[in-house]
Design an enzyme around this catalytic site. Structure first.
Site, PDB file in Angstrom:
ATOM      1  CG  ASP A  54      -2.041   1.031   1.121  1.00 49.10           C
ATOM      2  OD1 ASP A  54      -1.769   2.169   0.684  1.00 49.10           O
ATOM      3  OD2 ASP A  54      -3.182   0.707   1.470  1.00 49.10           O
ATOM      4  CG  LEU A  63      -8.308   7.798  11.665  1.00 50.69           C
ATOM      5  CD1 LEU A  63      -7.851   8.545  12.906  1.00 50.69           C
ATOM      6  CD2 LEU A  63      -7.371   6.646  11.356  1.00 50.69           C
ATOM      7  NE  ARG A  65     -12.989   3.787   4.236  1.00 46.17           N
ATOM      8  CZ  ARG A  65     -12.693   5.057   4.070  1.00 46.17           C
ATOM      9  NH1 ARG A  65     -13.122   5.946   4.960  1.00 46.17           N
ATOM     10  NH2 ARG A  65     -11.963   5.460   3.044  1.00 46.17           N
ATOM     11  CB  CYS A 177     -14.826   5.279   0.364  1.00 48.28           C
ATOM     12  SG  CYS A 177     -15.094   3.499   0.293  1.00 48.28           S
TER      13      CYS A 177
END
Length: 330
Positions: A54, A63, A65, A177
């Site tokens: 990543d 934060l 999720r 998202c």
């Protein structure tokens, strides 16, 4: 008493299952919300090696999720913070990190070293790159995606068809998202299911999660699923390549405008939009490869689908992924 005693009591597990988990090498792509339960459950179960990929950093807006992180971690690389937590959780688990995005240039090497792969990136470019790579290598892939109140998780490749066999086409529009929103517990629910699927693959649980897709809709409180063991592989879907794989002979279309990207993917690329390309019906010369580049891969896929309707040559896609890094992961 062994820390794994409670799971080893299960007849499906036993000492043989625990040994398989200890020998497993899991490649986890994405260290955000899906990875939060995935990584903790895999490390807690005793997976021998976890490799985290990543390139993003921790952001406060994520934060709700991405529960592996704390406010004080903002600005740090996700993989570094995640590795610190996992090593404290279980010293039996070796954790390796790569603070960079997955792309076609590093995918084959990473997948070749893995027992199985978990797609936690929630990026369709990453999902298709991993699926193509895992299918070619015969490595199982557990992939998940979440948006809003719903999402899915499925077991692909290995002994099952690929993600392309279930999702041969991309949606007309891409929501993220960051643009459409997401509920944290929904991400946690699907991430936990993803971790369970991965452990089931490792221990050889019957029926296998490979060839199974599960869907959750927490707005209507419904879940469903289906098997896709016999789904045929698409014949000629476009594949993703790295920008470094371009050659001077390629017919390159840059679909990002100058505001989105002042510098095109290559100096010789033709700048246009999907709508304009569809109106022009342009095509490469004989022997040329067509390459479409955009940010996420969606516009490139749409332009490629139009070209394929009247041209049978080689088509590739490039997803540059150059949005703000904190907006890419679920």
């Amino acid at each position: 008493m062994s820390r794994y005693a409670r799971q080893m009591l299960l007849p499906e597990m036993g000492s043989a299952g625990q040994a398989a988990i200890a020998a497993a090498r899991a490649l986890v792509v994405g260290a955000g919300g899906l990875a939060a339960p995935v990584l903790q459950y895999l490390a807690g179960a005793g997976v021998g090696q976890l490799t985290l990929v990543d390139g993003d950093v921790v952001a406060l807006s994520n934060l709700h999720r991405q529960t592996l992180f704390r406010e004080a971690d903002a600005g740090r690389h996700k993989v570094e913070v995640a590795a610190q937590t996992l090593r404290a959780l279980n010293a039996d688990c070796t954790v390796a990190i790569l603070p960079c995005p997955l792309d076609p240039a590093n995918a084959a090497r990473l997948v070749a070293d893995a027992t199985l792969v978990l797609d936690c990136a929630d990026s369709f470019a990453a999902s298709y790159i991993l699926s193509d790579t895992c299918l070619a290598a015969g490595v199982p892939l557990v992939s998940a995606s979440v948006l809003g109140f719903s999402g899915y998780v499925g077991g692909f490749c290995g002994t099952a068809p690929s993600l392309r066999a279930v999702f041969p086409d991309l949606p007309d529009r891409a929501a993220t998202c960051a643009t459409a929103g997401v509920m944290g517990p929904v991400v946690g629910l699907i991430g936990a299911a993803q971790a369970q699927m991965a452990l089931a693959v490792i221990i050889g649980q019957t029926p296998s999660p490979l060839g199974q897709l599960m869907q959750f809709d927490m707005a209507t409180w419904r879940s469903s699923g289906f098997r896709f063991d016999g789904a045929p592989e698409p014949a000629d879907g476009p594949t993703f390549i790295a920008a470094s794989d371009l050659s001077a002979q390629d017919f390159v279309i840059e679909l990002r405008d100058r505001v989105e990207s002042p510098t095109p993917v290559t100096p010789d690329a033709q700048r246009t939009t999907v709508a304009a390309f569809r109106a022009q019906n342009a095509h490469p010369k004989d022997g040329q490869r067509a390459v479409f580049a955009c940010r996420s891969g969606l516009r490139a896929w749409q332009a490629a689908a139009h070209l394929r309707s009247y041209w049978a040559g080689d088509i590739s896609l490039i997803a540059m992924g150059d949005t703000p890094p904190t907006e890419r992961q679920t």
